[in-house]
Design a protein around this motif. Sequence first.
Motif, PDB file in Angstrom:
ATOM      1  N   GLU A 157      -3.516  -1.583  -0.831  1.00  0.00           N
ATOM      2  CA  GLU A 157      -2.074  -1.320  -0.919  1.00  0.00           C
ATOM      3  C   GLU A 157      -1.447  -1.039   0.440  1.00  0.00           C
ATOM      4  OE1 GLU A 157      -4.226   0.083  -4.604  1.00  0.00           O
ATOM      5  OE2 GLU A 157      -4.393   0.436  -2.441  1.00  0.00           O
ATOM      6  N   TRP A 171       0.242   8.279   4.890  1.00  0.00           N
ATOM      7  CA  TRP A 171       0.045   7.432   3.707  1.00  0.00           C
ATOM      8  C   TRP A 171      -1.328   7.654   3.082  1.00  0.00           C
ATOM      9  CZ3 TRP A 171      -2.962   3.842   1.389  1.00  0.00           C
ATOM     10  CH2 TRP A 171      -2.409   3.138   0.323  1.00  0.00           C
ATOM     11  N   ARG A 174      -1.728  10.977   1.236  1.00  0.00           N
ATOM     12  CA  ARG A 174      -0.972  11.033  -0.016  1.00  0.00           C
ATOM     13  C   ARG A 174      -1.456  10.040  -1.079  1.00  0.00           C
ATOM     14  NH1 ARG A 174       5.194  11.439   2.528  1.00  0.00           N
ATOM     15  NH2 ARG A 174       5.010  13.612   3.247  1.00  0.00           N
ATOM     16  N   HIS A 175      -2.007   8.903  -0.635  1.00  0.00           N
ATOM     17  CA  HIS A 175      -2.287   7.829  -1.595  1.00  0.00           C
ATOM     18  C   HIS A 175      -3.752   7.402  -1.687  1.00  0.00           C
ATOM     19  CE1 HIS A 175       2.029   7.123  -2.141  1.00  0.00           C
ATOM     20  NE2 HIS A 175       2.143   7.209  -0.823  1.00  0.00           N
ATOM     21  N   ALA A 176      -4.603   7.866  -0.811  1.00  0.00           N
ATOM     22  CA  ALA A 176      -5.999   7.438  -0.826  1.00  0.00           C
ATOM     23  C   ALA A 176      -6.922   8.646  -0.789  1.00  0.00           C
ATOM     24  CB  ALA A 176      -6.285   6.504   0.358  1.00  0.00           C
TER      25      ALA A 176
END
Length: 236
Positions: A157, A171, A174-176
């Motif tokens: 992503e 990023w 927060r997302h991985a």
Amino acid sequence: MTKGDGPVSSVSWQSIRDTMMTRIRAHDYAPGELIPNEVDLATEFGCARATVNRALRDLATSGFLDRRRKAGTRVREAPRRKATLTIPLTRAEVEASGARYEYRLLERGVEAPPPAVRGKLKLAGDERLLHVKSLHLADDVPHMFEDRWIVLDTVPEIEAVDLAKTSPNVWLVRHAPYTHGTMEFLAETAGARAKHLICAADDPVLTMLRVTWLDASPITFARQTFSPSHRMRLEL
């Protein structure tokens, strides 16, 4: 309650832990000495053996006891404390110091990683990696130069993210989510990174190498080099 577990008691494992810790500090149990076994301690405290076991496990996890099967439990010669580190948000660190934070994307592209990076991430050789170089500033002064490799097979992503607006650091945090990783700290000279940090090539700098994983899949390898004036503080 099974036979041999000990009588029912309101004694908590925390109170047993605290009592044992007091004895260790007072050298009632000297460094390297075997402490009484769980059965004897359960009798002394008037509780179940499982309650004693929980207290001793906590002291072992905290680094004060060395527990070995069939060899008993000893007081460590030198207490071994564990440090828990979280992956920091660079923006939060800078702003916490009272400075104004700024992030600049310097380079990004999908590239084949060099052997050293493949080794850190334990790659087979055919994975796609996003290579990102960025600069983090505090009050317009370079704070940290980051050279990061991200495994797109693990976090595809991020390839669509505008990294000029959102740093890979933000990023990924927060997302991985990661399951485990490593951190290494090096003292080295700035070298080619000096042009980004506005210092001399032979100035000493602190570099942090970080690798994170999602179970068996590598996520990222980041090489973060801080300005010569940087200081790191850890809570013990």
